[in-house]
Every structure is written in C-alpha cells, then in structure tokens.
Design a protein around this motif. Structure first.
Motif, PDB file in Angstrom:
ATOM      1  N   LYS A   7       0.862  -1.191   0.000  1.00 27.30           N
ATOM      2  CA  LYS A   7       0.000   0.000   0.000  1.00 27.30           C
ATOM      3  C   LYS A   7       0.899   1.242   0.000  1.00 27.30           C
ATOM      4  N   ALA A   8       0.494   2.264  -0.766  1.00 23.16           N
ATOM      5  CA  ALA A   8       1.226   3.529  -0.725  1.00 23.16           C
ATOM      6  C   ALA A   8       0.920   4.199   0.619  1.00 23.16           C
ATOM      7  N   ASN A   9       1.951   4.693   1.302  1.00 25.02           N
ATOM      8  CA  ASN A   9       1.762   5.344   2.603  1.00 25.02           C
ATOM      9  C   ASN A   9       2.313   6.761   2.566  1.00 25.02           C
ATOM     10  N   THR A  10       1.764   7.637   3.411  1.00 26.21           N
ATOM     11  CA  THR A  10       2.243   9.016   3.391  1.00 26.21           C
ATOM     12  C   THR A  10       2.714   9.432   4.771  1.00 26.21           C
ATOM     13  N   VAL A  11       3.608  10.432   4.783  1.00 29.10           N
ATOM     14  CA  VAL A  11       4.071  10.995   6.052  1.00 29.10           C
ATOM     15  C   VAL A  11       4.399  12.467   5.815  1.00 29.10           C
ATOM     16  N   ARG A  12       4.100  13.302   6.815  1.00 29.35           N
ATOM     17  CA  ARG A  12       4.379  14.737   6.720  1.00 29.35           C
ATOM     18  C   ARG A  12       5.653  15.023   7.502  1.00 29.35           C
ATOM     19  N   ILE A  13       6.596  15.692   6.858  1.00 26.54           N
ATOM     20  CA  ILE A  13       7.916  15.948   7.460  1.00 26.54           C
ATOM     21  C   ILE A  13       8.128  17.459   7.537  1.00 26.54           C
ATOM     22  N   ASP A  14       8.566  17.958   8.697  1.00 24.79           N
ATOM     23  CA  ASP A  14       8.956  19.375   8.811  1.00 24.79           C
ATOM     24  C   ASP A  14      10.465  19.463   8.605  1.00 24.79           C
ATOM     25  N   TYR A  15      10.895  20.385   7.756  1.00 25.18           N
ATOM     26  CA  TYR A  15      12.325  20.466   7.430  1.00 25.18           C
ATOM     27  C   TYR A  15      12.788  21.915   7.408  1.00 25.18           C
ATOM     28  N   SER A  16      13.854  22.217   8.171  1.00 25.80           N
ATOM     29  CA  SER A  16      14.424  23.578   8.085  1.00 25.80           C
ATOM     30  C   SER A  16      15.616  23.516   7.140  1.00 25.80           C
ATOM     31  N   ALA A  17      15.481  24.235   6.013  1.00 23.00           N
ATOM     32  CA  ALA A  17      16.484  24.173   4.943  1.00 23.00           C
ATOM     33  C   ALA A  17      17.715  24.983   5.311  1.00 23.00           C
ATOM     34  N   ASP A  18      18.764  24.829   4.477  1.00 25.97           N
ATOM     35  CA  ASP A  18      20.022  25.551   4.712  1.00 25.97           C
ATOM     36  C   ASP A  18      19.829  27.063   4.607  1.00 25.97           C
ATOM     37  N   LEU A  27       7.196  18.896   3.992  1.00 26.08           N
ATOM     38  CA  LEU A  27       7.365  17.931   2.901  1.00 26.08           C
ATOM     39  C   LEU A  27       6.364  16.795   3.109  1.00 26.08           C
ATOM     40  N   ASN A  28       5.549  16.523   2.102  1.00 29.57           N
ATOM     41  CA  ASN A  28       4.630  15.383   2.164  1.00 29.57           C
ATOM     42  C   ASN A  28       5.185  14.265   1.301  1.00 29.57           C
ATOM     43  N   LEU A  29       5.635  13.198   1.962  1.00 33.29           N
ATOM     44  CA  LEU A  29       6.279  12.092   1.243  1.00 33.29           C
ATOM     45  C   LEU A  29       5.272  10.968   1.051  1.00 33.29           C
ATOM     46  N   ILE A  30       5.198  10.437  -0.182  1.00 30.03           N
ATOM     47  CA  ILE A  30       4.341   9.274  -0.453  1.00 30.03           C
ATOM     48  C   ILE A  30       5.259   8.134  -0.892  1.00 30.03           C
ATOM     49  N   ASP A  31       5.331   7.077  -0.084  1.00 29.72           N
ATOM     50  CA  ASP A  31       6.166   5.915  -0.409  1.00 29.72           C
ATOM     51  C   ASP A  31       5.312   4.944  -1.225  1.00 29.72           C
ATOM     52  N   THR A  32       5.767   4.579  -2.436  1.00 28.39           N
ATOM     53  CA  THR A  32       4.915   3.766  -3.329  1.00 28.39           C
ATOM     54  C   THR A  32       5.472   2.356  -3.496  1.00 28.39           C
ATOM     55  N   PRO A  33       4.617   1.390  -3.894  1.00 33.25           N
ATOM     56  CA  PRO A  33       5.097   0.032  -4.154  1.00 33.25           C
ATOM     57  C   PRO A  33       5.959  -0.009  -5.426  1.00 33.25           C
ATOM     58  N   GLY A  34       6.793  -1.045  -5.539  1.00 33.01           N
ATOM     59  CA  GLY A  34       7.615  -1.180  -6.749  1.00 33.01           C
ATOM     60  C   GLY A  34       7.149  -2.312  -7.642  1.00 33.01           C
ATOM     61  N   HIS A  35       6.259  -3.195  -7.127  1.00 30.59           N
ATOM     62  CA  HIS A  35       5.914  -4.384  -7.905  1.00 30.59           C
ATOM     63  C   HIS A  35       4.835  -4.091  -8.934  1.00 30.59           C
ATOM     64  N   VAL A  36       4.947  -4.751 -10.092  1.00 31.99           N
ATOM     65  CA  VAL A  36       4.028  -4.503 -11.217  1.00 31.99           C
ATOM     66  C   VAL A  36       2.551  -4.682 -10.833  1.00 31.99           C
ATOM     67  N   ASP A  37       2.248  -5.609  -9.914  1.00 33.69           N
ATOM     68  CA  ASP A  37       0.849  -5.846  -9.551  1.00 33.69           C
ATOM     69  C   ASP A  37       0.219  -4.632  -8.870  1.00 33.69           C
ATOM     70  N   PHE A  38       1.064  -3.788  -8.251  1.00 33.57           N
ATOM     71  CA  PHE A  38       0.508  -2.663  -7.492  1.00 33.57           C
ATOM     72  C   PHE A  38       0.743  -1.335  -8.195  1.00 33.57           C
ATOM     73  N   ALA A  39       0.862  -1.397  -9.529  1.00 28.23           N
ATOM     74  CA  ALA A  39       1.142  -0.182 -10.303  1.00 28.23           C
ATOM     75  C   ALA A  39       0.022   0.844 -10.138  1.00 28.23           C
TER      76      ALA A  39
END
Length: 599
Positions: free
Chosen positions: A58-69, A76-88
């Motif tokens: 399953k694709a999952n999300t997480v919200r990240i606070d980041y102080s840049a240089d 930053l809203n990161l969405i981690d996605t599957p890599g397998h063809v069945d879950f395209a």
C-alpha cells in the motif's frame, strides 16, 4: 497554515528492492519526525506481510517538517509507493497527489523494467524528476555506468543525480535540499470553493472509513458539510489531520496539503478513489480529473478447506475488500469443492498477498483454484459473453470465436541470458516486437497472451536468468486465437476445479503433463482409476492408477487351484462394482501441484 511556496509533495519511485522504503526511513530519521525510540526499519510498511516479504503493497504518506540551509521552514509530504508490477495502480494514484518524484536507482544494478514503467507514469503525471543513485556504500556501485543508462534508456539528464546510501545515511541532506530547491511548489487558491482529491481510503474499526485527501483549492475544516461529486453522498466532517506517521489532528487543511478526514462513513465502497470532495452548498462546479479505475485481470476461486468456515471466509473477504478497492469477489459453487468465492486480482502477487492475509489474519485454510483470465466469447447468434471460469464454457458448436487478453511485456536481461529469454517467450506464444542493447544488457519487448504469463512465467524467467532479469507488463487488448477448454476426468467424472483454457496446438502436451502429475498425486484406492484429459468428447491423454489389492488367497495352503481362482474372481467382481459406485478422494495438494506445470 503553511504557505503554498513552503510545501513540497513528492513520491519515491523505483524498481523492487532498490531502496525506496529505506530512503523514506532515513528522510524521516534525519528530520526527527519520529523519535529514536519509535524508529524502526521499513517504518511506513505497516502490514506484517509487507515487512516479512520486504515489499511495499500500500502507498503510505508521512508529513515531514524540514528547516532548509537557507533558514526557511518547509513542509514535505512524502508518499512511499510500491515497486511491484501488480501494485502499479497504487503508484499512479500517488503520482496524482504530488508534483515531483525522487527516482531511486540502485547504483549496483542500474535501470530495471519497473524503473521504466514507474518513470513513464511520473512523466504522464507531469512530474519533475530528481534522480537519486542509492547503495553507493557497496563495492559494486558504478555511478557513471548507471548515469549513462538513465540517460540512454529513460532519456532524462542524470548529471545532477544525487549519490546516496540509504543504509548509512550518506547524502540524505543533499536529497532534502534537492526536494526543496528542484521540485515545484503546489498551486491552488485558498479563497476558491473546496476541491479535494480522494487519493485512498481504508477501514478503521474505531473511526470508520479514513479518507486520504489532497487539497487542491479551498480549505477543509472539522464540521464542514461535504459531498462526493461522483457518488453524490453527503457527510459532515468529524476530524481532520495529518500523518507524522501516526495520525495527528489539525484545525484545517489548505491548498497543496495532504492529510486525512473522517466523517462516519460506514463503507469504503462509498468513497471512490479519484473522486472529488467539495462543499455540499456553494461547492465546485467541475470535478478534478480522476484516475482510471483498476480492473482485475486474474481470477481464481477461493474455497474453505472446511466447508463449515464459509461464513467466516465471507466475513474475512468482505473486510479485506474494505481496504482494497481493486479486489473483487462473488459467490460460486463447485461440485468438487462446494461453496466458495470467485475473486478477481491485479496479478499473481496480489492473489498471493490476499490469500496469505486470509490464512494468517483470519486463520482459515483455503483451497485456491487455477488462476485464469477473462476471455471474450463471440457466439454464432451475434451475442458476446465474458468467460471468467473455464468450467462455465458454453457448447463449442454455438461458439463463433474466442478472444484472449494480450500484454506488452518489457524484459531487461544481461545479454548472456538473451537466448533463454527468447526461447521462453516463444514457448509462451509470444510475438517479438523490439530488441535494443543498453550496454551489457538487452531490453526485449514482447506481445504475450496474459494466460501464459499469470501462472508461472515470472518464476520461470527468474530461474532461466539466475534472477538477473526484470519484468514489467501492461494490458494491450484482446485478440482472437485457437483456444479450447480442456477438462480433466477422474474415474470418468469431470473435475471442474481442474478445467483450463489452452491453445489447441499445445493441448495434448499440457494434458499429458497434467494426467501424469495427477497419477502421482492421487492416492491409490481399492479399484482402478482412469485419469483422462479431454477436449469436448475427445480424450487426448490418459493414465491409469492401479488398484490396491488385498491378498485374498493368503489363507489357502496348497490344495486345489480352483479355490484360489474362485476367490480371485470374487475379488475382481467386487472391484468392478466398487469402481462403478466408488468415490475418488483428491487431496488439496493435488489441485495446486497439478496446475503448476513447467512447460
């Protein structure tokens, strides 16, 4: 609320095992989003089966606070996605919620088939891409070669690619800076009517349905009266929040933000992925462009080993379907296996994952029938039928022609295994479309029938290439071919669970292989059992399982031979009668093993 220019929404795309989830872990760790005490590997892979198999489902999300240089604070809203063809389909949905992607490539292995497929999805969604070369801590890492491959095969500039090691954390700061400076900020209007895209939804036993949303315009607050534009359903918002990665309630979500809402929704089916959420009154005029719905391509029957568990199985399947919109099911009955469910999946891995989850989470032993695909049958009277199960095949004399689904398969393989791959594809009735060299590797594109691929093509491909080939496919449409239904008869009774659709030219070989295998798998009975493969009324292969014999003459010591003859004749007559009325027990393993046939 964060201003639009300080928000970045991005997904991580890559081939299986190139390090997406590990990179997500390092980004979360580096920004102290999760305390050290709660940090663990594959943080976003929450299902046991994901952690065990080491894959993302399953694709999952997480919200990240980041102080840049430059001293500015970013969300930053990161969405981690599957890599397998069945879950395209999970990947394509996540793409629509973000503006950019990190393209992760393993610097020891280079570009693989799934890398290509995911990049094209990102390009279709107008994403800005930042190439990231992972695993630079390994001795086999070769950044120059991989950069050349990315430029040759994908056609994007790799000169600014970021070398990282997601395992050791090297280069993670550079990735965060690239996200802030190279990926675009979202666009949207705060004062416009609410427009939110429904990205995903799942069921929680305490909160009801949780809906993952990406706000495009307007603002979503607790207490808002909303409606779904596709279904017309109306709700009142109960809570609004973000994932860090635990749920955290917030006052409101504004343009460009990704978060969740709950609204006492009872069924996941009421929330269609890709729908647009707007205000009930004074809402948006036009919905957002949605996604193509995911259509199941592989079907199989799920039957409980113990028929008393049918209701438990129904309950389990309904709960899984709540969280998985692409999994479909309907009741079916079989003479050999009793009552069960005909279920549709996106591919074999999806089927395995669902089956494992039912067996593990609900403790139900299952029999799964042979996976099959949907055939289009044109009848002589002009009507058309969709055939899901080979045992429902209509009378052949009324059938005009049968069409089967075809796929475009992309295979990347080192050139020393090319011959084996070409032979495998030819054996599976493939038509070669294209072949190009990329350094030491070859990219082969084939047109293949889906029913030849769903069963064990991937396993065979991995074994003939010692695991070095990568494979990706997409559906291309239907084409007519010489297809027939092959039945297996055991003791002259058809076993519907073993019916399969085969190509006429290969029916005899396949039939012979199946009856030989069944001869070894079915235990011997007190009578002879013929095992036959037949097409229509014509038997194309046969094996006979010999009977178990009791020594009825053991008590005759010497004496007249006619006494022995009489006892043997009596035994023969009994066996003949037993064969007429005898029932053959076929063990569960026989069904599965008979269908796993190496060509």
């Amino acid at each position: 609320m964060t201003t639009l220019r300080h928000i970045r929404n991005f997904s991580i795309v890559a081939h299986i095992d190139h390090g997406k989830s590990t990179l997500a872990d390092r980004l979360i760790e580096h920004t102290n989003t999760v305390s050290d005490r709660n940090m663990r590997e594959q943080l976003l892979d929450s299902m046991d089966i994901e952690r065990e198999r080491g894959i993302t489902i399953k694709a999952n999300t997480v919200r990240i606070d980041y102080s840049a240089d430059n001293g500015e604070q970013y969300v930053l809203n990161l969405i981690d996605t599957p890599g397998h063809v069945d879950f395209a389909y999970e990947v394509s949905r996540s793409m629509r919620a973000a503006e950019g992607s990190l393209l992760v490539v393993d610097s020891t292995q280079g570009v693989e088939a799934q890398t290509l497929a995911n990049v094209y999805q990102a390009i279709d969604a107008d994403h800005e891409l930042v190439p990231v070369f992972n695993k630079i801590d390994l001795p086999a890492s070769d950044i120059d070669r991989v950069a050349e491959q990315v430029e040759d095969v994908i056609g994007i500039d790799a000169s600014g690619a970021i070398p990282v090691s997601a395992k050791t954390g090297e280069g993670i700061r550079d990735v965060l800076e690239a996200i802030v400076h190279q990926l675009p900020a979202p666009v949207g209007e705060l004062d416009a009517p609410l427009k939110a895209m429904l990205v995903d939804s799942w069921y929680d036993s305490y909160l009801g349905v949780i809906v993952l949303v990406r706000i495009v315009d307007g603002k979503l607050r607790k207490g808002d009266h909303i409606k779904m534009m596709q279904t017309g359903a109306r709700y009142s918002v109960e809570r609004v929040g973000v994932f860090r990665p635990e749920m955290q309630a917030v006052d409101d979500l504004g343009p460009g933000e990704i978060g969740f809402m709950t609204a006492s929704i009872k069924q996941v089916r009421d929330t269609r992925v890709g729908d647009t959420i707007t205000y009930d009154k004074n809402g948006a005029e036009m919905p957002l462009p949605g996604f193509k719905p995911s259509l199941p391509v592989v079907f199989c029957g799920l039957f409980p080993v113990n028929s008393a568990e049918l209701e438990d199985l129904r309950d389990a399947i309904e709960k899984l379907a709540l969280n998985d919109a692409s999994f479909t099911f309907e009741m079916e009955s079989s003479t050999a296996l009793g009552f069960g469910f005909r279920s549709g999946f996106l591919g074999l891995l999806h089927l395995e994952v669902v089956r494992d989850r039912i067996e593990r989470e609900y403790n139900i032993e299952l029999i799964t029938t042979a996976p099959s695909v949907i055939y289009h049958i044109s009848m002589k009277d002009g009507s058309k039928i969709d055939l899901h199960n080979p045992s429902d095949m209509p009378d052949l004399s009324k059938v005009d022609y049968i069409e089967e689904p075809r796929i475009k398969a992309t295979i990347l393989v080192p050139d020393e295994y090319l011959g084996e791959v070409l032979k495998l594809c030819q054996d599976r009735r493939g038509l070669q479309k294209d072949i190009t060299y990329v350094g030491q590797r070859v990219m082969v594109i084939y047109d293949l029938p889906l029913n030849e691929v769903v069963f064990d093509f991937y396993d065979r491909l991995k074994s003939v290439t010692k695991g070095y080939a990568s494979f990706d496919y997409q559906m291309t449409g239907y084409r007519e071919d010489k297809l027939v239904k092959m039945q297996i008869l055991v003791n002259e009774e058809p076993v519907d669970a073993l019916s399969v659709m085969v190509h006429r030219d290969r029916a005899e070989v396949r039939g012979r292989a199946m009856v030989e295998k069944l001869k070894d798998l079915i235990p011997r009975h007190m009578f002879k059992i013929p095992i036959q493969a037949a097409i229509g009324g014509k038997v194309i292969a046969r094996e006979t399982l010999s009977a178990l014999r009791k020594d009825v003459t053991a008590k005759c010591y010497g004496g007249d031979v006619t006494r022995k003859r009489k006892l043997l004749d009596k035994q023969r007559a009994g066996k003949k009668k037993m064969r007429q009325f005898g029932k053959v027990d076929i063990p569960q393993e026989a069904f599965i093993s008979a269908l796993r046939i190496d060509s």
